[in-house]
Design a protein around this motif. Structure first.
Motif, mmCIF file in Angstrom:
data_model
loop_
_atom_site.group_PDB
_atom_site.id
_atom_site.type_symbol
_atom_site.label_atom_id
_atom_site.label_comp_id
_atom_site.label_asym_id
_atom_site.label_seq_id
_atom_site.Cartn_x
_atom_site.Cartn_y
_atom_site.Cartn_z
ATOM 1 N N HIS A 55 34.454 55.479 83.850
ATOM 2 C CA HIS A 55 35.772 55.897 84.016
ATOM 3 C C HIS A 55 35.229 57.200 84.870
ATOM 4 N N GLU A 57 35.915 60.308 86.736
ATOM 5 C CA GLU A 57 36.760 61.374 87.249
ATOM 6 C C GLU A 57 36.226 62.149 88.352
ATOM 7 N N THR A 77 37.951 53.871 87.102
ATOM 8 C CA THR A 77 38.518 55.154 86.990
ATOM 9 C C THR A 77 39.988 55.005 87.235
ATOM 10 N N LYS A 81 43.193 57.404 81.103
ATOM 11 C CA LYS A 81 42.116 57.614 80.267
ATOM 12 C C LYS A 81 42.889 57.319 78.673
ATOM 13 N N TYR A 98 32.979 57.767 79.753
ATOM 14 C CA TYR A 98 33.655 58.344 80.277
ATOM 15 C C TYR A 98 33.231 59.894 80.921
#
Lengths: 432, 301
Positions: A55, A57, A77, A81, A98
């Motif tokens: 993921h 960002e 992504t 979250k 993350y």
């Protein structure tokens, strides 16, 4: 025929005729080969593929993580979250990396998270860290206007060429072969001492409990009986090892030709060779290097240390057997005997490997109770001849002293029944 | 064989103190003594299993040396053979340790096995035999190498009467062939029956030694057992008042008055004459001390 020969012969025949000897001799190689196959089979099974969600960002690492046989990365992504934790719990993912959106590249040092149920392997963590660090460093260079190309072209990797004083070239990683060889020999000596030392001890106890001892030593000296027993048992042991070596060798060759293991190793070699043109040369050097190791003299040292170490310990075992009435009473004496052997193996594995000629390794290769194992592990790394000679002299000197010591205890012990002696009493027997 | 001034101590404990023995060639020598007196220690020293602190042993006039083990055969009280070894193999091995050649050992062993009718035991293991059978094998192993000196520690224990007799006859035969035999036992009747000489060891010291006859003479009490048929008991008692008299009983087919008389300084014929004046003497014998009595008396002193 001399009395000693008679005793050796009887002990040898008694051991070899024993059913457990026959079973051990012929079953062990089968078990050994079986275990080898099992290990080979297990190591060939691919471990389950682990799915890792990324993921990201920041969007910087979308293509950074390359899929491997064990780890498959997927960009997630798009998943919010707050759902990540639940999806990890639901086992959609092994774990999720993350990466938040950060303005300062420096912040990546501390703010990246890996979320998972099970704790990840160290290899995986360091792999991820390395990939990210490398990429971020490069970006940082670019951001600060440092010329990446210049850095790359000015980078210097030193690759030491290992050359022996005799002028031959050697290969890095060869130490592992030496370690394996030395450890193998050392370990074999330890096993042999424990197995056959116990056999000597049991045989002494048997003579004591069957009360034949009094008849025998009215004919021969206790010392002769003890030595005959030790030598006879050694010969039985050597025979067993010889049979193992031959049977094991034959089984292995047969197994290889049946299962085609040979071809698979060849194809692996070819693969490595394709990856780098130098590898083939490297492999050739490995083979040459093994061949050039002084195998013959190592075998000779193995035999010398084996005889010295085995005689040293089995005379102790014989004395213990003589001191007690039955096998359960031997426990209190066993620990001090096995301890130096274990210590030697640990010293061998932890010290000799790192520093074959360091102080600790050198000292332990002179102490007679550990030298057969430790010195044998050192020898493949090249030990000065004077050290080997000194160590052998100490070993055999101690062996003679120990045999004298053991035969005194033996002489008294075999005629003492009905009590479990203490160490203090044993020392008192020396004075009789 | 001569044992001269042997002293042996184990730490604080004295096992033998200044013990000297002389064992005539061709005799059966009884080595007696209570448990723990030091007999086994002495036997072990003769067998060169252990060594004396002081003193020497002479065999045929020579100081005892390692090569003498082939002249000695020893059957310990605690019998022992290799349990999982075949009888024949084992006996040949033990004979070889005593210096016999393999062929000779086999020949002798065959002769003994045939004599005892046990040839079919040859390939059996000791653990397949009964205790008495194993004892027989043990006896053969002891004598196989035709030793000059044989030492038996409790040779008859574990044998039934028939086999005990068989072994006894063999021991007597060995003596006839010139072997000297040392016999350690607590069975006094076999000492009485077989031994020519005896020695008694008590508390690490030798207290008696000599031929059976001499020892008995030494412990002679001059007590006679007397049986008389008489109507005048009281008068007879009166006549014997110079003697020490004790009423006693022994087996007799007559209805007689039985008593024992201590002779004192008088001779047996004087006593007999006195007795004859009062009636018919049905029994008149000296009470010879048995080895058993001597043993108990000597040890309890």
């Amino acid at each position: 025929m001399s009395v000693l020969n008679l005793i050796i012969k009887r002990e040898f025949i008694a051991k070899v005729r024993n059913k457990s000897f026959i079973v051990m001799t012929f079953i062990s190689p089968l078990i050994f080969v079986g275990i080898a196959f099992l290990i080979g089979y297990l190591s060939n099974i691919r471990s389950e593929v682990k799915h890792i969600g990324v993921h990201d960002e920041s969007g910087l690492f979308v293509n950074s993580f390359k899929n491997t046989e064990s780890y498959q990365y997927k960009d997630i992504t798009h998943i919010p979250k707050n759902v990540i934790n639940d999806s990890v719990l639901a086992k959609h993912w092994e774990g999720v990396l993350y990466i938040p959106k950060l303005d300062d590249l420096k912040d990546f040092e501390t703010d990246v998270e890996y979320i998972s149920e099970d704790s990840p392997s160290l290899g995986f963590v360091s792999q991820v860290e390395r990939v990210m660090s490398t990429q971020l460093t490069k970006m940082n260079w670019a951001a600060q206007g440092i010329d990446t190309l210049k850095i790359e072209s000015s980078r210097i990797n030193v690759d030491l060429n290992l050359v022996k004083s005799s002028g031959e070239e050697t290969v890095k990683g060869l130490n592992e072969i030496k370690i394996a060889l030395g450890a193998g020999f050392g370990y074999m000596i330890m096993m042999f001492i424990i197995i056959y030392g116990n056999m000597v001890m049991r045989s002494v106890i048997e003579e004591k409990t069957s009360r034949i001892i009094e008849i025998i030593i009215s004919s021969v000296k206790p010392f002769q009986l003890m030595m005959g027993k030790i030598i006879g048992t050694t010969l039985a042991g050597i025979l067993q090892f010889a049979i193992w070596a031959i049977v094991g060798g034959i089984l292995f060759v047969l197994a290889q030709s049946f299962l085609g293991l040979n071809t698979s190793t060849l194809s692996q070699t070819a693969e490595i060779a394709q990856q780098s043109p130098n590898a083939l040369v490297g492999i050739k050097m490995y083979v040459q290097e093994i061949m050039s190791l002084p195998l013959l003299s190592m075998l000779m040292y193995f035999i010398i240390y084996f005889i010295g170490g085995y005689f040293l310990y089995s005379s102790i075992y014989a004395a213990i057997g003589a001191a007690v009435d039955n096998e359960t009473d031997t426990q209190q004496f066993m620990f001090p005997v096995i301890m130096p052997l274990m210590l030697a193996v640990y010293v061998g594995f932890f010290t000799v490997i790192n520093e074959p000629h360091g102080t600790v390794a050198t000292i332990f290769s002179f102490i007679p109770f550990t030298s057969p194992i430790v010195m044998l592990m050192r020898i493949p790394f090249g030990v000065p001849v004077y050290q080997i000679i000194l160590s052998i002299l100490i070993l055999f000197g101690t062996f003679i002293g120990m045999v004298w010591f053991a035969s005194k205890i033996y002489r008294i012990g075999i005629l003492t029944y009905g009590r479990k002696p203490t160490w203090k009493e044993l020392l008192k027997w020396l004075k009789y | 064989m001569h044992v001269e001034n042997i002293t042996k101590t184990y730490g604080q404990k004295t096992a033998l103190q200044d013990v000297s023995l002389s064992i005539p060639k061709g005799s059966i020598y009884g080595l007696l003594g209570p448990n723990g007196a030091g007999k086994t220690s002495l036997i072990r020293i003769i067998n060169q299993i252990s060594y004396p602190d002081k003193g020497q042993i002479f065999l045929d006039g020579q100081p005892l040396q390692p090569h003498h083990i082939k002249d000695i055969g020893y059957m310990p009280e605690e019998r022992g053979l290799y349990k999982s070894m075949k009888v024949g193999e084992q006996a040949v091995y033990l004979a070889q340790l005593k210096g016999m050649s393999k062929a000779d050992a086999k020949k002798q062993l065959t002769a003994w096995f045939e004599k005892f009718g046990i040839m079919d035991w040859w390939d059996k293991k000791i653990q397949e035999l009964s205790k008495g059978m194993a004892q027989k094998v043990q006896f053969i192993v002891t004598v196989l190498h035709q030793p000059k000196l044989l030492i038996f520690d409790e040779p008859f224990s574990g044998f039934d009467p028939v086999n005990a007799n068989l072994i006894k006859d063999e021991i007597l035969k060995l003596r006839e062939q010139g072997s000297t035999i040392i016999f350690s036992t607590h069975r006094m009747e076999s000492v009485e029956e077989m031994c020519d000489e005896i020695a008694l060891i008590n508390l690490s010291k030798k207290i008696i030694e000599g031929s059976l006859m001499e020892v008995k003479k030494q412990y002679r009490t001059f007590v006679y057992w007397v049986g008389v048929k008489t109507d005048r008991e009281d008068e007879l008692k009166q006549a014997l008042q110079n003697y020490q008299i004790n009423e006693t009983t022994f087996k007799s087919l007559d209805n007689d008055w039985q008593f024992s008389v201590e002779l004192g300084k008088k001779s047996p014929s004087e006593l007999l004459q006195t007795l004859l004046a009062f009636g018919e003497v049905t029994h008149f014998s000296e009470q010879i001390p048995s080895v058993n009595e001597i043993f108990i008396k000597a040890v309890s002193q």
